[in-house]
Write a protein that holds these residues in place. Structure first.
Motif, PDB file in Angstrom:
ATOM      1  N   ASP A 104       0.824  -1.221   0.000  1.00  0.00           N
ATOM      2  CA  ASP A 104       0.000   0.000   0.000  1.00  0.00           C
ATOM      3  C   ASP A 104       0.858   1.271   0.000  1.00  0.00           C
ATOM      4  O   ASP A 104       0.365   2.354   0.280  1.00  0.00           O
ATOM      5  CB  ASP A 104      -0.980   0.003   1.168  1.00  0.00           C
ATOM      6  N   ASN A 105       2.153   1.122  -0.293  1.00  0.00           N
ATOM      7  CA  ASN A 105       3.145   2.204  -0.411  1.00  0.00           C
ATOM      8  C   ASN A 105       3.577   2.822   0.909  1.00  0.00           C
ATOM      9  O   ASN A 105       4.296   3.817   0.901  1.00  0.00           O
ATOM     10  CB  ASN A 105       2.670   3.312  -1.364  1.00  0.00           C
ATOM     11  N   ARG A 106       3.172   2.269   2.058  1.00  0.00           N
ATOM     12  CA  ARG A 106       3.721   2.734   3.341  1.00  0.00           C
ATOM     13  C   ARG A 106       5.147   2.224   3.467  1.00  0.00           C
ATOM     14  O   ARG A 106       5.479   1.142   2.977  1.00  0.00           O
ATOM     15  CB  ARG A 106       2.912   2.200   4.518  1.00  0.00           C
ATOM     16  N   VAL A 107       5.993   3.008   4.138  1.00  0.00           N
ATOM     17  CA  VAL A 107       7.377   2.601   4.382  1.00  0.00           C
ATOM     18  C   VAL A 107       7.570   2.478   5.884  1.00  0.00           C
ATOM     19  O   VAL A 107       7.242   3.392   6.643  1.00  0.00           O
ATOM     20  CB  VAL A 107       8.383   3.615   3.797  1.00  0.00           C
ATOM     21  N   ILE A 108       8.111   1.349   6.320  1.00  0.00           N
ATOM     22  CA  ILE A 108       8.364   1.084   7.726  1.00  0.00           C
ATOM     23  C   ILE A 108       9.869   0.967   7.903  1.00  0.00           C
ATOM     24  O   ILE A 108      10.527   0.215   7.183  1.00  0.00           O
ATOM     25  CB  ILE A 108       7.703  -0.253   8.172  1.00  0.00           C
ATOM     26  N   ILE A 109      10.427   1.697   8.865  1.00  0.00           N
ATOM     27  CA  ILE A 109      11.843   1.565   9.223  1.00  0.00           C
ATOM     28  C   ILE A 109      11.879   0.769  10.517  1.00  0.00           C
ATOM     29  O   ILE A 109      11.291   1.186  11.515  1.00  0.00           O
ATOM     30  CB  ILE A 109      12.507   2.934   9.404  1.00  0.00           C
ATOM     31  N   ALA A 110      12.547  -0.381  10.485  1.00  0.00           N
ATOM     32  CA  ALA A 110      12.489  -1.271  11.637  1.00  0.00           C
ATOM     33  C   ALA A 110      13.692  -2.200  11.674  1.00  0.00           C
ATOM     34  O   ALA A 110      14.409  -2.344  10.695  1.00  0.00           O
ATOM     35  CB  ALA A 110      11.210  -2.091  11.587  1.00  0.00           C
ATOM     36  N   GLU A 111      13.874  -2.836  12.829  1.00  0.00           N
ATOM     37  CA  GLU A 111      14.920  -3.855  12.980  1.00  0.00           C
ATOM     38  C   GLU A 111      14.272  -5.221  12.801  1.00  0.00           C
ATOM     39  O   GLU A 111      13.261  -5.531  13.435  1.00  0.00           O
ATOM     40  CB  GLU A 111      15.553  -3.759  14.364  1.00  0.00           C
ATOM     41  N   LEU A 112      14.858  -6.034  11.943  1.00  0.00           N
ATOM     42  CA  LEU A 112      14.320  -7.363  11.654  1.00  0.00           C
ATOM     43  C   LEU A 112      14.611  -8.292  12.824  1.00  0.00           C
ATOM     44  O   LEU A 112      15.764  -8.525  13.176  1.00  0.00           O
ATOM     45  CB  LEU A 112      14.949  -7.903  10.359  1.00  0.00           C
ATOM     46  N   GLN A 113      13.549  -8.827  13.435  1.00  0.00           N
ATOM     47  CA  GLN A 113      13.690  -9.688  14.615  1.00  0.00           C
ATOM     48  C   GLN A 113      13.591 -11.174  14.297  1.00  0.00           C
ATOM     49  O   GLN A 113      14.331 -11.970  14.851  1.00  0.00           O
ATOM     50  CB  GLN A 113      12.609  -9.332  15.654  1.00  0.00           C
ATOM     51  N   ALA A 114      12.651 -11.537  13.420  1.00  0.00           N
ATOM     52  CA  ALA A 114      12.431 -12.958  13.127  1.00  0.00           C
ATOM     53  C   ALA A 114      11.827 -13.109  11.736  1.00  0.00           C
ATOM     54  O   ALA A 114      11.163 -12.208  11.243  1.00  0.00           O
ATOM     55  CB  ALA A 114      11.502 -13.575  14.167  1.00  0.00           C
ATOM     56  N   VAL A 115      12.076 -14.286  11.155  1.00  0.00           N
ATOM     57  CA  VAL A 115      11.516 -14.627   9.845  1.00  0.00           C
ATOM     58  C   VAL A 115      10.843 -15.984   9.975  1.00  0.00           C
ATOM     59  O   VAL A 115      11.441 -16.930  10.487  1.00  0.00           O
ATOM     60  CB  VAL A 115      12.621 -14.686   8.762  1.00  0.00           C
ATOM     61  N   SER A 116       9.600 -16.070   9.542  1.00  0.00           N
ATOM     62  CA  SER A 116       8.890 -17.348   9.548  1.00  0.00           C
ATOM     63  C   SER A 116       8.488 -17.686   8.117  1.00  0.00           C
ATOM     64  O   SER A 116       8.746 -16.908   7.195  1.00  0.00           O
ATOM     65  CB  SER A 116       7.651 -17.259  10.444  1.00  0.00           C
ATOM     66  N   ALA A 117       7.836 -18.806   7.951  1.00  0.00           N
ATOM     67  CA  ALA A 117       7.401 -19.212   6.612  1.00  0.00           C
ATOM     68  C   ALA A 117       6.341 -18.271   6.058  1.00  0.00           C
ATOM     69  O   ALA A 117       6.185 -18.152   4.852  1.00  0.00           O
ATOM     70  CB  ALA A 117       6.870 -20.632   6.655  1.00  0.00           C
ATOM     71  N   SER A 118       5.639 -17.556   6.936  1.00  0.00           N
ATOM     72  CA  SER A 118       4.549 -16.696   6.468  1.00  0.00           C
ATOM     73  C   SER A 118       4.875 -15.211   6.423  1.00  0.00           C
ATOM     74  O   SER A 118       4.149 -14.444   5.797  1.00  0.00           O
ATOM     75  CB  SER A 118       3.310 -16.909   7.345  1.00  0.00           C
ATOM     76  N   GLY A 119       5.963 -14.779   7.091  1.00  0.00           N
ATOM     77  CA  GLY A 119       6.282 -13.355   7.075  1.00  0.00           C
ATOM     78  C   GLY A 119       7.439 -12.986   7.976  1.00  0.00           C
ATOM     79  O   GLY A 119       8.231 -13.846   8.361  1.00  0.00           O
ATOM     80  N   VAL A 120       7.518 -11.692   8.317  1.00  0.00           N
ATOM     81  CA  VAL A 120       8.626 -11.180   9.129  1.00  0.00           C
ATOM     82  C   VAL A 120       8.100 -10.462  10.366  1.00  0.00           C
ATOM     83  O   VAL A 120       7.034  -9.850  10.337  1.00  0.00           O
ATOM     84  CB  VAL A 120       9.524 -10.214   8.321  1.00  0.00           C
ATOM     85  N   GLU A 121       8.855 -10.556  11.447  1.00  0.00           N
ATOM     86  CA  GLU A 121       8.555  -9.816  12.672  1.00  0.00           C
ATOM     87  C   GLU A 121       9.627  -8.756  12.842  1.00  0.00           C
ATOM     88  O   GLU A 121      10.821  -9.052  12.718  1.00  0.00           O
ATOM     89  CB  GLU A 121       8.539 -10.738  13.880  1.00  0.00           C
ATOM     90  N   VAL A 122       9.205  -7.531  13.103  1.00  0.00           N
ATOM     91  CA  VAL A 122      10.132  -6.411  13.238  1.00  0.00           C
ATOM     92  C   VAL A 122       9.821  -5.617  14.499  1.00  0.00           C
ATOM     93  O   VAL A 122       8.736  -5.726  15.071  1.00  0.00           O
ATOM     94  CB  VAL A 122      10.054  -5.466  12.011  1.00  0.00           C
ATOM     95  N   THR A 123      10.807  -4.813  14.922  1.00  0.00           N
ATOM     96  CA  THR A 123      10.608  -3.838  15.983  1.00  0.00           C
ATOM     97  C   THR A 123      10.848  -2.480  15.368  1.00  0.00           C
ATOM     98  O   THR A 123      11.921  -2.216  14.827  1.00  0.00           O
ATOM     99  CB  THR A 123      11.597  -4.070  17.151  1.00  0.00           C
ATOM    100  N   ASN A 124       9.820  -1.593  15.445  1.00  0.00           N
ATOM    101  CA  ASN A 124       9.957  -0.290  14.810  1.00  0.00           C
ATOM    102  C   ASN A 124      10.750   0.668  15.698  1.00  0.00           C
ATOM    103  O   ASN A 124      11.209   0.300  16.780  1.00  0.00           O
ATOM    104  CB  ASN A 124       8.588   0.275  14.403  1.00  0.00           C
ATOM    105  N   MET A 125      10.907   1.898  15.259  1.00  0.00           N
ATOM    106  CA  MET A 125      11.733   2.862  15.976  1.00  0.00           C
ATOM    107  C   MET A 125      11.113   3.292  17.309  1.00  0.00           C
ATOM    108  O   MET A 125      11.787   3.851  18.159  1.00  0.00           O
ATOM    109  CB  MET A 125      12.002   4.104  15.108  1.00  0.00           C
ATOM    110  N   LEU A 157       9.980   1.026  19.297  1.00  0.00           N
ATOM    111  CA  LEU A 157      10.149  -0.228  20.027  1.00  0.00           C
ATOM    112  C   LEU A 157       8.863  -1.045  20.123  1.00  0.00           C
ATOM    113  O   LEU A 157       8.686  -1.823  21.043  1.00  0.00           O
ATOM    114  CB  LEU A 157      10.753   0.020  21.411  1.00  0.00           C
ATOM    115  N   LYS A 158       7.992  -0.894  19.134  1.00  0.00           N
ATOM    116  CA  LYS A 158       6.771  -1.690  19.050  1.00  0.00           C
ATOM    117  C   LYS A 158       6.997  -2.820  18.054  1.00  0.00           C
ATOM    118  O   LYS A 158       7.519  -2.603  16.970  1.00  0.00           O
ATOM    119  CB  LYS A 158       5.584  -0.842  18.569  1.00  0.00           C
ATOM    120  N   LYS A 159       6.590  -4.031  18.448  1.00  0.00           N
ATOM    121  CA  LYS A 159       6.741  -5.172  17.550  1.00  0.00           C
ATOM    122  C   LYS A 159       5.573  -5.226  16.573  1.00  0.00           C
ATOM    123  O   LYS A 159       4.448  -4.861  16.904  1.00  0.00           O
ATOM    124  CB  LYS A 159       6.806  -6.466  18.345  1.00  0.00           C
TER     125      LYS A 159
END
Length: 74
Positions: free
Chosen positions: A32-53, A55-57
């Motif tokens: 949807d053209n949103r940009v998220i700046i975050a630290e990559l925490q985990a990768v699963s078969a269905s997607g990614v988990e991040v922590t944003n600036m 500190l929200k997961k």
């Protein structure tokens, strides 16, 4: 002196290479053209988990990821 280069992964490359960037700060462009700046925490078969600036997961399924990019030191 090292230089930086912007590395961009399109939606076809994301699934195969995203695990290389665990623990790093990345920029995620969503379908949807949103940009998220975050630290990559985990990768699963269905997607990614991040922590944003703030500190929200958050979790993003691969279907919502359009592009991932960040500055790489070369």
């Amino acid at each position: 002196m090292p230089s930086t280069k912007q590395l961009r992964l399109n939606n076809a490359q994301i699934r195969s290479r995203i695990k290389e960037f665990l623990g790093k700060k990345i920029n995620i462009v969503l379908t949807d053209n949103r940009v998220i700046i975050a630290e990559l925490q985990a990768v699963s078969a269905s997607g990614v988990e991040v922590t944003n600036m703030r500190l929200k997961k958050a979790f993003f399924p691969f279907e919502q990821l359009y592009e991932v990019y960040f500055d790489a030191i070369v």
